[in-house]
Motif scaffolding. Sequence first.
Motif, PDB file in Angstrom:
ATOM      1  N   THR A 122       0.828  -1.202   0.000  1.00  0.00           N
ATOM      2  CA  THR A 122       0.000   0.000   0.000  1.00  0.00           C
ATOM      3  C   THR A 122       0.864   1.255   0.000  1.00  0.00           C
ATOM      4  O   THR A 122       0.573   2.233  -0.708  1.00  0.00           O
ATOM      5  N   ASN A 329      -6.231   7.081   4.715  1.00  0.00           N
ATOM      6  CA  ASN A 329      -5.984   5.736   4.192  1.00  0.00           C
ATOM      7  C   ASN A 329      -5.989   4.645   5.259  1.00  0.00           C
ATOM      8  O   ASN A 329      -5.859   3.470   4.931  1.00  0.00           O
ATOM      9  N   GLU A 341      -9.350   0.935   2.954  1.00  0.00           N
ATOM     10  CA  GLU A 341      -9.265   1.200   1.515  1.00  0.00           C
ATOM     11  C   GLU A 341      -9.619  -0.039   0.699  1.00  0.00           C
ATOM     12  O   GLU A 341     -10.336   0.049  -0.318  1.00  0.00           O
TER      13      GLU A 341
END
Length: 475
Positions: A122, A329, A341
């Motif tokens: 990520t 996030n 997310e």
Amino acid sequence: MTTPAAPTDFGAQSVDWGTCDGYATDGNDLPSNLQCARITVPVDYSNPTGDTARIALSRAPATGDRIGSILVNPGGPGASGLSAATTGEATDIAARFDMIGFDPRGIGASTPAVRCLTGPETDAERADDDTDTSPAGIAATEAENKDYAAKCAERTGRGFLAHVGSEDVARDMDVIRSVLGDDKLSYIGYSYGTRIGSTYAELFPDRVRALVLDGAIDPEQNPVDEVVDQAAGFQKAFDDFAADCAKTTSCPLGTSPEQAVGQFRRLVNPLLVNPARTTDPRGLSYEDANTGVQQALYSPTLWRALRVGLGQLADGSGDVLLSLADLYNGRLDDGSYSNLEDAFNAVRCVDDPPITNPAQAGELDTRFREAAPFLDDGRGNGSAALDVCAYWPVPSEGTPRITVSDLAPTVVVSTTEDPATPYEAGVALAADLGGSLITYRGTQHTVAFSGEDCVDEPLVSYLVDLTIPEQGLTC
């Protein structure tokens, strides 16, 4: 529509309330007054003897003469809802109702959880430049999106991914209602929570006692128009922030609100080539700068942080904006992430039809840039990559249409300058449900039970006594 019954074995189960230790998944401890538990639901309601999922619940018990329970969802999709059990704790609803939070299926402490990327993956995705609209850039972005969708299927399972949409969540809510012993549902939903609330109303109209829907998503709106309208909402919030910032002596966007977009672009465009320095070794990427700004535009309470963050960026550093992007996030202190997310993508890809036509994707990109020039990097050319939903491993459920009859009176709250869910969507949803509308004049995302007496007092009367707010109420 015929109301489907909750499977008897699931609706009749008991709830074993206990400590909330180990339930928090977003890096914040749950309040000590909450109790937590999990209940079991079928993954596929058409096959109730098949695989099951566990739904995490939280409860703040009523402190007075109890009427029943109120379920609360804070939105997302993808956000944990356990802390939402504290909603209205300073009002009579906390005295008269057990306030119930829940993590929708696949989210937070509910199991199984939707998982697509690891923490390092990520981080890498956030640092990547996906703004290149050249043929090579679009091909690279689409390859990444295909890979992301494949990882979601591998790490979560296709069978479960097919059942994380709003309809299955609404059916879970009916099981929750049943196991709590309530004949009818009382519910407060914010943002995406309005989507599952309106879906419940369509599936189970005769089981609704009271619905408060704040920050509405209009489920009948074209998903493309929804994105464009949201972009316009963020632009208006940016303009309001810029006007407020210009009143200070050291606004990094200058003293002329009309020139704020140009000044903002001069601050962030260099990040397309070089990230800003941060104390964290990641640095501040172009994507994270924009994400951090949008996070702060959700509420005026974050405008000071945004002003400081833009001031830092003007000096070449990006710590505050990176922190805001991390908040958006769901990045935790240890470098891992909540599944906010991943779950957001999984739910939207099931709920709404994907854009699979490159021309339509290009049209959306053009309209987005026109609606939100503060987010336009100047590289638009009428082309854009297809997003992850175009490659999703399970089909979408299609575009919902609200057809509700014999529904109890409902209340929709809509804020005039809401950056994320436009005011007009609330007007439309109230009309679709035949409900009352409370208008709040402000620049923020949702307002119910945030301390505005003009909004909260009629909502308390509605939830406790089922008194309908006066027509045309504006605060």
